[in-house]
Design a protein around this motif. Structure first.
Motif, short mmCIF file in Angstrom:
data_model
loop_
_atom_site.label_atom_id
_atom_site.label_comp_id
_atom_site.label_asym_id
_atom_site.label_seq_id
_atom_site.Cartn_x
_atom_site.Cartn_y
_atom_site.Cartn_z
N THR A 145 -58.37 8.79 -25.07
CA THR A 145 -59.60 8.50 -25.81
C THR A 145 -60.57 9.68 -25.69
O THR A 145 -60.48 10.48 -24.75
CB THR A 145 -60.30 7.24 -25.28
OG1 THR A 145 -60.69 7.45 -23.91
CG2 THR A 145 -59.40 6.02 -25.38
N ARG A 146 -61.47 9.75 -26.64
CA ARG A 146 -62.57 10.72 -26.59
C ARG A 146 -63.83 10.07 -27.12
O ARG A 146 -63.78 9.15 -27.95
CB ARG A 146 -62.25 11.96 -27.45
CG ARG A 146 -61.20 12.89 -26.89
CD ARG A 146 -61.33 14.29 -27.48
NE ARG A 146 -60.19 15.11 -27.08
CZ ARG A 146 -59.23 15.51 -27.89
NH1 ARG A 146 -59.27 15.16 -29.16
NH2 ARG A 146 -58.24 16.25 -27.47
N THR A 187 -66.77 9.39 -29.38
CA THR A 187 -67.05 9.54 -30.81
C THR A 187 -68.46 9.03 -31.07
O THR A 187 -68.82 7.95 -30.61
CB THR A 187 -66.03 8.74 -31.65
OG1 THR A 187 -64.69 9.12 -31.27
CG2 THR A 187 -66.22 8.98 -33.14
N THR A 229 -60.33 11.45 -33.34
CA THR A 229 -60.07 10.05 -32.99
C THR A 229 -59.80 9.24 -34.24
O THR A 229 -59.97 9.71 -35.36
CB THR A 229 -61.24 9.46 -32.21
OG1 THR A 229 -62.46 9.71 -32.92
CG2 THR A 229 -61.34 10.06 -30.82
N ASP A 237 -65.91 5.46 -26.69
CA ASP A 237 -64.61 6.09 -26.50
C ASP A 237 -63.61 5.46 -27.46
O ASP A 237 -63.41 4.24 -27.46
CB ASP A 237 -64.13 5.90 -25.07
CG ASP A 237 -64.99 6.63 -24.05
OD1 ASP A 237 -65.46 7.74 -24.36
OD2 ASP A 237 -65.20 6.08 -22.94
N VAL A 279 -57.46 8.91 -29.39
CA VAL A 279 -57.11 10.16 -30.07
C VAL A 279 -55.85 9.90 -30.89
O VAL A 279 -54.85 9.38 -30.38
CB VAL A 279 -56.87 11.27 -29.04
CG1 VAL A 279 -56.46 12.56 -29.74
CG2 VAL A 279 -58.12 11.50 -28.21
N TRP A 280 -55.89 10.26 -32.16
CA TRP A 280 -54.76 9.94 -33.03
C TRP A 280 -53.62 10.93 -32.90
O TRP A 280 -52.48 10.62 -33.22
CB TRP A 280 -55.19 9.86 -34.49
CG TRP A 280 -55.69 11.14 -35.09
CD1 TRP A 280 -56.98 11.58 -35.12
CD2 TRP A 280 -54.91 12.14 -35.74
NE1 TRP A 280 -57.07 12.81 -35.74
CE2 TRP A 280 -55.81 13.16 -36.16
CE3 TRP A 280 -53.57 12.30 -36.02
CZ2 TRP A 280 -55.38 14.32 -36.82
CZ3 TRP A 280 -53.13 13.44 -36.69
CH2 TRP A 280 -54.05 14.43 -37.08
#
Length: 368
Positions: free
Chosen positions: A15-16, A18, A133, A360, A363-364
């Protein structure tokens, strides 16, 4: 620019953060927007949906520097509701006739705005300088009947059920113009929220639910869902969360930090429905198919179990809403109305700041 599609993508692991910048009920006003990854407008861009009004709002939004910009209509955007405008448009625009098709094309033909008309999209943020993401969003302009305005449904469970059954269970970000009952829905004219929408939110349990419409109710809540109660349907847990706007009286953002780094992360892992409950079939109950008639309220096996918690495998629980999705325990509800006063806005206009939400998201692209 972000990609938006109608089909799911593979669930990533990492995750990041966003950043969402959230606004609603601008009613022809424009404000300076904070920086972010995604801009969301929750409707009522205008006062009466005239072409001149809409073109100015669309131009402002198109110039805003965001990777992804999501927009829905509201009840004041009259020309965007063709059926309503054909019946009542002359009451509002008798001196300056409007063409709904021209007005709607400002949004539908925009190359930088994603206009959601009671529909779902998968968003992938693809910019190399962004978080990269992904999330699933559903956006709808509908509100409970509140007079002679656009995009309304009758104040009955049946009418509301036909609207809110369409929200896919895998929705991460829910955008509605009107609020859910008891959640940022207060107004000088009484609570404007919809109970059936609240029940739909219990079944979906999105990470973030955004709305406007009730200008007096601007603010933030964190709703914890009770997923163990076997006897009370659509139950919530008590919450002590109180959002104090850090942007009041200063130059700071009106920030809501839901990230792990912020110290109080959102308790929602975005768990997906099992493959056996795919929401591609309209008749499948993997949609938020709220009961509209002839349903019993008792917890008999397989009957009247919507909204009941417990073991997802039990015939006495809402297994479709629970299976594989018990990590969706909390939703952040945000009413991001910019106008502080209600229509027709007599006197000097008082405007709130946009609400900025950090969350969070997965991430794709695993190798990014």
């Amino acid at each position: 620019m972000a990609q938006t599609t109608a089909s799911p993508s593979t669930a990533p692991q990492r995750t990041r953060r966003t950043r969402f910048v959230c606004i609603s009920d601008t009613h022809n006003c424009t404000v300076k927007l904070p920086k972010g990854d995604v801009l969301i407008h929750c409707g009522d861009l205008t006062n009466q949906g005239g072409f001149s009004e809409l073109s100015k709002q669309v131009s402002w939004l198109e110039k805003a520097d965001f990777e992804c910009k999501l927009v829905i209509a509201g009840n004041h955007d009259l020309t965007l509701d063709t059926e309503f405008f054909e019946q009542y448009g002359n009451y509002f625009h008798n001196n300056t006739p409007q063409n709904p098709a021209d007005c709607q094309s400002l949004l539908t033909r925009s190359t930088s705005l994603t206009y959601l008309q009671h529909e779902s999209r998968i968003v992938k943020l693809t910019s190399l300088s962004g978080p990269r993401t992904t999330f699933r969003v559903f956006g709808s302009p509908y509100v409970r009947d509140c007079g002679r305005w656009a995009f309304q449904y009758e104040r009955t469970d049946e009418a509301a059920g036909r609207i809110w059954r369409d929200i896919p269970l895998d929705t991460d970000i829910l955008i509605t113009h009107g609020p859910a009952r008891t959640h940022r829905d207060g107004s000088h004219g009484g609570a404007a929220g919809c109970e059936i929408l609240r029940e739909a939110m219990w079944r979906v349990r999105p990470r973030i639910a955004l709305c406007g419409h009730s200008h007096d109710a601007r603010g933030v809540e964190r709703v914890r869902w009770d997923l163990s109660n076997k006897f009370v349907r659509y139950k919530e847990l008590a919450s002590t969360y109180q959002w104090e706007d850090p942007g009041t009286g200063n130059n700071k953002n009106s920030l809501v930090d839901l990230t792990a780094r912020g110290g109080n992360p959102l308790d929602n892992d975005g768990g997906k429905a099992s493959s056996s409950t795919s929401d591609t079939n309209e008749a499948d109950d993997s949609r938020v198919a709220m009961p509209v008639s002839g349903t019993t309220t008792t917890a008999q096996p397989g009957i009247g179990v919507r909204g009941l918690s417990g073991d997802p495998a039990s015939a006495r629980s809402d297994g479709v809403a629970l299976a594989g999705r018990l990590g969706r325990k909390e939703t952040c509800v945000v009413n991001c109305a910019l106008q502080a006063s209600s229509y027709p806005h007599s006197g000097p206009r008082r405007l709130h700041k946009p609400i900025v939400v950090d969350v969070d998201l997965p991430v794709w692209e695993d190798g990014s």
